[in-house]
Design a protein around this motif. Structure first.
Motif, short mmCIF file in Angstrom:
data_model
loop_
_atom_site.label_atom_id
_atom_site.label_comp_id
_atom_site.label_asym_id
_atom_site.label_seq_id
_atom_site.Cartn_x
_atom_site.Cartn_y
_atom_site.Cartn_z
N ASP A 30 4.04 1.48 -11.73
CA ASP A 30 3.22 2.58 -11.19
C ASP A 30 2.58 2.20 -9.86
O ASP A 30 1.43 2.55 -9.59
N GLY A 31 3.31 1.44 -9.05
CA GLY A 31 2.83 1.10 -7.72
C GLY A 31 2.01 -0.16 -7.63
O GLY A 31 1.65 -0.58 -6.52
N ASN A 32 1.68 -0.80 -8.75
CA ASN A 32 0.88 -2.02 -8.73
C ASN A 32 1.74 -3.24 -9.04
O ASN A 32 2.51 -3.22 -10.01
N PRO A 33 1.62 -4.32 -8.25
CA PRO A 33 2.35 -5.56 -8.59
C PRO A 33 1.82 -6.15 -9.88
O PRO A 33 0.61 -6.38 -10.02
N VAL A 34 2.70 -6.39 -10.85
CA VAL A 34 2.25 -6.91 -12.15
C VAL A 34 2.90 -8.24 -12.50
O VAL A 34 2.42 -8.96 -13.38
N PHE A 35 3.99 -8.61 -11.82
CA PHE A 35 4.66 -9.86 -12.11
C PHE A 35 5.41 -10.29 -10.86
O PHE A 35 5.79 -9.46 -10.03
N GLY B 286 3.28 5.82 -3.68
CA GLY B 286 4.37 6.48 -4.39
C GLY B 286 4.41 6.18 -5.87
O GLY B 286 5.25 6.72 -6.59
N ARG B 287 3.52 5.28 -6.36
CA ARG B 287 3.41 4.91 -7.77
C ARG B 287 4.79 4.52 -8.34
O ARG B 287 5.19 4.95 -9.42
N ARG B 288 5.50 3.69 -7.61
CA ARG B 288 6.84 3.29 -7.99
C ARG B 288 6.84 2.19 -9.04
O ARG B 288 5.98 1.31 -9.04
N ASP C 49 8.72 -13.02 8.99
CA ASP C 49 10.09 -12.54 9.15
C ASP C 49 10.74 -12.46 7.77
O ASP C 49 10.16 -12.85 6.77
N GLY C 50 11.94 -11.94 7.75
CA GLY C 50 12.66 -11.77 6.49
C GLY C 50 13.00 -10.31 6.26
O GLY C 50 12.73 -9.44 7.09
N SER C 51 13.60 -10.04 5.12
CA SER C 51 14.00 -8.68 4.77
C SER C 51 13.50 -8.34 3.38
O SER C 51 13.14 -9.22 2.60
N PHE C 52 13.47 -7.07 3.08
CA PHE C 52 13.06 -6.64 1.74
C PHE C 52 13.95 -5.49 1.26
O PHE C 52 14.51 -4.74 2.07
N SER C 53 14.06 -5.38 -0.04
CA SER C 53 14.80 -4.28 -0.68
C SER C 53 14.04 -3.86 -1.93
O SER C 53 13.55 -4.71 -2.67
N LEU C 54 13.94 -2.57 -2.16
CA LEU C 54 13.28 -2.03 -3.35
C LEU C 54 14.34 -1.44 -4.27
O LEU C 54 15.10 -0.55 -3.87
N TYR C 55 14.38 -1.95 -5.51
CA TYR C 55 15.29 -1.45 -6.53
C TYR C 55 14.49 -0.65 -7.54
O TYR C 55 13.51 -1.14 -8.12
N ASP C 56 14.91 0.58 -7.76
CA ASP C 56 14.13 1.52 -8.55
C ASP C 56 14.26 1.28 -10.05
O ASP C 56 15.32 0.87 -10.55
N ALA C 57 13.15 1.51 -10.76
CA ALA C 57 13.11 1.55 -12.22
C ALA C 57 13.53 0.23 -12.87
O ALA C 57 14.09 0.23 -13.97
N THR D 223 0.84 -1.20 0.00
CA THR D 223 0.00 0.00 0.00
C THR D 223 0.87 1.25 0.00
O THR D 223 0.60 2.21 -0.73
N PHE D 224 1.93 1.23 0.79
CA PHE D 224 2.85 2.37 0.84
C PHE D 224 3.51 2.61 -0.52
O PHE D 224 3.57 3.74 -1.02
N LEU D 225 3.99 1.54 -1.16
CA LEU D 225 4.65 1.68 -2.45
C LEU D 225 3.65 2.10 -3.53
O LEU D 225 4.00 2.82 -4.47
N ASN D 226 2.41 1.66 -3.40
CA ASN D 226 1.39 2.07 -4.35
C ASN D 226 1.13 3.57 -4.28
O ASN D 226 0.89 4.23 -5.30
#
Length: 421
Positions: A45-50, A24-26, A124-132, A19-22
């Motif tokens: 654009d913030g929506n999971p597509v794959f 920001g339309r990332r 549990d676990g970790s996450f990372s967001l890679y742009d573009a 929801t947070f990433l949506n």
């Protein structure tokens, strides 16, 4: 490939993160890892597509076996041919007539949704967001509203064991944070979810909504409220916030840097939020709202292929608008109550939509729900019962001219206008 955000999943649930990433339309890839697997969610654009996962149970063949479309022995044979030759598994499934050609793309989208839903149970676990980072060029992508996706994912999780932790105070007030008209146009709920959503008015507590739903066990209603919270449709306020004090603010989440600005990696951590100065005053007034009847235009919507068959859009092609009112007749005088919303409650308690000051009327006596063909009267296990045209009813459709009796109160149901939505 620039990493712009990372954090721990022990403190934030995946639906909240999406929801947070949506917001920001990332566009990018969200990489999640724990001791058992790695999952990648590609956002547009913030929506999971794959989505992809290293978990064996989420591979195409395993899902087909789970759905009864393929026997385990046949899967092993196809995988051997796939490993030995140049054919892709999808082509082999079509050749073996496991799937028709037109079903393959649909199934690949379902597989993407299953990978996404699996992450909702991570503790549990970790996450990372890679742009573009775009999805693979050959990927079959999923196109659906994020809130519909989250609602369906949460429906599949048995959260009964967590409800006591989530709802420690049943006097908390439930408030809607989504536009009801937009929700009716684009979101899919089950009949029970629609019923609970329409009872949320920013005044009623969790306990009152459970009472108004009228089921023997409150667990199902609490699960629905929890789903609506996960989908960012409703939020909880302290009881005092409903009568004028500022609401408790949610956990602060830092803003992502704007696109094109390299500000390094941000950690997603909890920080205290500043209190809002805005307050609420008085009960919510009843206003007439005319829902827009236009259909949304845009890309193909895969919602119907992913969500439960019991879920539906409130304003479908067959929906009708019924403009009705209740007329309270007392001492020869009439008082009219326009029924412009989708649910109304009647009783002596001040948090009812229509308050009836009669000692023979229960605190929450009855509910009137909008149905596809009009309105329905539902008795809320009242002490003295609800009557339509002299007959006691628990649940009954209303037609114009019907007389409703609650205690000594006499109300007439009148339809002023009907039309297609």
């Amino acid at each position: 490939m620039e990493k712009i955000l990372d954090g721990s999943l022990t403190r934030f649930e995946v639906p909240d993160l999406l929801t947070f990433l949506n917001m920001g339309r990332r566009t990018g890839v969200l990489v999640m890892e724990n001791a058992q697997q790695e999952t990648k969610l590609f956002l547009r654009d913030g929506n999971p597509v794959f989505a992809t996962s290293t978990k064996d149970d989420l591979r195409m063949g395993a899902i087909l076996v789970k759905q009864g479309r393929l026997e385990p022995g046949d899967l092993d044979r196809l995988l051997s041919r796939h490993a030995a030759g140049s054919h892709r598994l999808g082509q082999l499934l079509i050749t073996e007539k496991v799937l028709r050609e037109e079903e393959l793309a649909q199934f690949l989208k379902i597989q993407v949704s299953e990978v996404i839903f699996d992450t909702f149970e991570w503790k549990d676990g970790s996450f990372s967001l890679y742009d573009a980072v775009p999805p693979p060029a050959s990927a079959i992508t999923l196109e659906m509203d994020l809130q519909n996706l989250i609602m369906e994912g949460v429906r599949r999780i048995d959260e009964r064991g967590r409800l006591k932790d989530v709802f420690r105070d049943l006097d908390m007030v439930v408030e809607a944070v989504a536009n009801p008209e937009r929700v009716k146009q684009s979101v899919t709920f089950t009949r029970e979810e629609w019923q609970v959503f329409f009872l949320v008015d920013g005044r009623r507590s969790i306990a009152e909504i459970c009472r108004l739903v009228g089921t023997a066990d409150d667990t199902a209603t609490l699960q629905i409220i929890h789903r609506l919270m996960a989908g960012n449709f409703v939020t909880l306020l302290a009881p005092s916030a409903a009568i004028g004090e500022p609401p408790v603010q949610p956990t602060h989440i830092p803003h992502l840097p704007p696109r094109g600005e390299g500000q390094g990696t941000q950690r997603l951590v909890e920080e205290p939020a500043a209190a809002s100065g805005s307050g609420r005053s008085g009960p919510v007034s009843v206003e007439f709202s005319n829902p827009a009847g236009t259909n949304r235009k845009g890309p193909v919507d895969d919602t119907k292929d992913v969500v439960s068959r019991e879920a539906f859009r409130y304003l479908g092609e067959s929906a009708r608008v019924t403009v009705s009112r209740l007329v309270l007749v007392k001492d020869g005088a009439e008082q009219s109550y326009p029924l412009t919303r989708d649910a109304y409650t009647l009783g002596r308690h001040r948090n009812n939509d229509i308050v009836i000051n009669d000692p023979k009327v229960s605190g929450f006596h009855a509910r009137i729900d909008r149905a596809p063909e009009g309105f329905v009267l539902v008795d809320l296990k009242s002490r003295n019962g609800s009557f339509v045209n002299g007959r006691r009813v628990e649940n009954g459709a209303l037609k114009t001219g019907d007389e409703i009796r609650l205690g000594t109160a006499r109300l007439i149901y009148r339809v002023d206008y009907t039309a297609s939505a």
